[in-house]
Design a protein around this motif. Structure first.
Motif, PDB file in Angstrom:
ATOM      1  N   SER A   1      12.335   2.110  -0.669  1.00 56.17           N
ATOM      2  CA  SER A   1      10.987   2.139  -1.247  1.00 56.17           C
ATOM      3  C   SER A   1       9.906   2.396  -0.207  1.00 56.17           C
ATOM      4  O   SER A   1       9.006   3.207  -0.422  1.00 56.17           O
ATOM      5  CB  SER A   1      10.679   0.820  -1.954  1.00 56.17           C
ATOM      6  N   ASP A   2       9.966   1.699   0.907  1.00 52.98           N
ATOM      7  CA  ASP A   2       8.919   1.812   1.914  1.00 52.98           C
ATOM      8  C   ASP A   2       9.094   3.019   2.824  1.00 52.98           C
ATOM      9  O   ASP A   2       8.247   3.266   3.688  1.00 52.98           O
ATOM     10  CB  ASP A   2       8.845   0.532   2.745  1.00 52.98           C
TER      11      ASP A   2
ATOM     12  N   GLY B   1       9.314   1.724  -6.341  1.00 57.68           N
ATOM     13  CA  GLY B   1      10.619   1.203  -5.958  1.00 57.68           C
ATOM     14  C   GLY B   1      11.662   2.311  -5.995  1.00 57.68           C
ATOM     15  O   GLY B   1      11.715   3.078  -6.952  1.00 57.68           O
ATOM     16  N   MET B   2      12.448   2.412  -4.934  1.00 53.00           N
ATOM     17  CA  MET B   2      13.511   3.427  -4.855  1.00 53.00           C
ATOM     18  C   MET B   2      14.718   2.866  -4.128  1.00 53.00           C
ATOM     19  O   MET B   2      14.580   2.206  -3.099  1.00 53.00           O
ATOM     20  CB  MET B   2      13.036   4.670  -4.097  1.00 53.00           C
ATOM     21  N   LEU B   3      15.876   3.147  -4.671  1.00 53.33           N
ATOM     22  CA  LEU B   3      17.134   2.767  -4.045  1.00 53.33           C
ATOM     23  C   LEU B   3      17.971   4.017  -3.863  1.00 53.33           C
ATOM     24  O   LEU B   3      17.945   4.913  -4.708  1.00 53.33           O
ATOM     25  CB  LEU B   3      17.923   1.795  -4.923  1.00 53.33           C
TER      26      LEU B   3
ATOM     27  N   CYS C   1       8.800  12.543  -0.980  1.00 52.51           N
ATOM     28  CA  CYS C   1       9.042  12.934   0.411  1.00 52.51           C
ATOM     29  C   CYS C   1       9.133  11.675   1.270  1.00 52.51           C
ATOM     30  O   CYS C   1       8.906  10.570   0.791  1.00 52.51           O
ATOM     31  CB  CYS C   1       7.929  13.848   0.921  1.00 52.51           C
ATOM     32  N   PHE C   2       9.455  11.859   2.538  1.00 59.78           N
ATOM     33  CA  PHE C   2       9.442  10.731   3.456  1.00 59.78           C
ATOM     34  C   PHE C   2       7.998  10.277   3.680  1.00 59.78           C
ATOM     35  O   PHE C   2       7.086  11.093   3.773  1.00 59.78           O
ATOM     36  CB  PHE C   2      10.092  11.108   4.788  1.00 59.78           C
ATOM     37  N   ARG C   3       7.813   8.993   3.777  1.00 64.01           N
ATOM     38  CA  ARG C   3       6.478   8.422   3.987  1.00 64.01           C
ATOM     39  C   ARG C   3       5.846   8.953   5.271  1.00 64.01           C
ATOM     40  O   ARG C   3       4.641   9.161   5.340  1.00 64.01           O
ATOM     41  CB  ARG C   3       6.580   6.897   4.029  1.00 64.01           C
ATOM     42  N   SER C   4       6.655   9.212   6.282  1.00 68.04           N
ATOM     43  CA  SER C   4       6.132   9.662   7.574  1.00 68.04           C
ATOM     44  C   SER C   4       5.453  11.024   7.499  1.00 68.04           C
ATOM     45  O   SER C   4       4.663  11.364   8.375  1.00 68.04           O
ATOM     46  CB  SER C   4       7.249   9.703   8.617  1.00 68.04           C
TER      47      SER C   4
ATOM     48  N   GLN D   1       0.836  -1.193   0.000  1.00 69.59           N
ATOM     49  CA  GLN D   1       0.000   0.000   0.000  1.00 69.59           C
ATOM     50  C   GLN D   1       0.872   1.244   0.000  1.00 69.59           C
ATOM     51  O   GLN D   1       1.857   1.305   0.739  1.00 69.59           O
ATOM     52  CB  GLN D   1      -0.889   0.024   1.249  1.00 69.59           C
ATOM     53  N   SER D   2       0.493   2.209  -0.796  1.00 71.31           N
ATOM     54  CA  SER D   2       1.187   3.494  -0.748  1.00 71.31           C
ATOM     55  C   SER D   2       0.782   4.206   0.537  1.00 71.31           C
ATOM     56  O   SER D   2      -0.151   3.786   1.228  1.00 71.31           O
ATOM     57  CB  SER D   2       0.831   4.343  -1.973  1.00 71.31           C
TER      58      SER D   2
END
Length: 191
Positions: free
Chosen positions: A102-103, A26-28, A161-164, A5-6
């Motif tokens: 990614s997450d 996906g991000m590295l 941006c950061f997920r938080s 889930q996004s």
């Protein structure tokens, strides 16, 4: 195992432009000497190392210049683990850092006229077309938090941006996109 889930489950706000949670991405992150990272970038994304403040490719398979010793790679969410292993294998024996982030990130798409004006309301970066040409990757702040963005065209931009802080960024972008809040500071340019 459930489907990924996004951060905001595909949330969309329609104002004078559209603000959309783009979904899982996906991000590295790769850290090291850019020249030495070239083989890893190619192996993981099929792209070359971008020039300073540039992005090669895009969300489906791209590489963005993040700092003098850092690159942000984009790939399919489901293929991030494989892309990470390809990058690590290509860098064997070298000093580097490679991590799947990614997450830890959220991605938003802005679509419609007035994107530069919207970002200028929220960001200290110079958003004039000559200061931020299409395809330039910019790390800055949006409101009170760190973010990165690039203009894909005059009517489409991507924000990371950061997920938080995803809800904060979505709310901020949406509020800035409310009908009647257009600035019309940057004159539209022909695409």
């Amino acid at each position: 195992m459930s489907d990924p889930q996004s951060a905001l489950g595909g949330a969309v706000y329609q104002g004078y432009l559209t603000v959309k949670d783009t979904g899982v991405q996906g991000m590295l992150t790769l850290r090291g000497d850019h020249a030495a990272l070239a083989s890893a970038v190619k192996a993981a994304t099929g792209q070359g190392v971008p020039a300073q403040r540039q992005i090669e490719g895009g969300l489906g398979g791209g590489a963005a210049w993040a700092s003098p010793d850092e690159l942000l790679l984009f790939c399919d969410y489901g293929g991030a683990g494989e892309a990470l292993e390809k990058a690590r294998k290509a860098l064997e024996g070298q000093h580097f850092l490679a991590a799947d982030v990614s997450d830890a990130r959220a991605v938003f798409t802005l679509e419609g006229p007035g994107i530069r004006d919207l970002l200028a309301k929220l960001c200290p970066a110079d958003l004039a077309p000559e200061a931020l040409p299409t395809g330039e990757f910019r790390r800055s702040h949006i409101g009170q938090v760190a973010a990165a963005f690039w203009m894909e065209s005059e009517e489409k931009a991507t924000v990371v941006c950061f997920r938080s802080v995803a809800q904060y960024i979505f709310d901020l972008l949406s509020k800035a996109a409310e009908p009647g809040s257009e600035l019309a500071y940057f004159a539209p340019t022909a695409s």
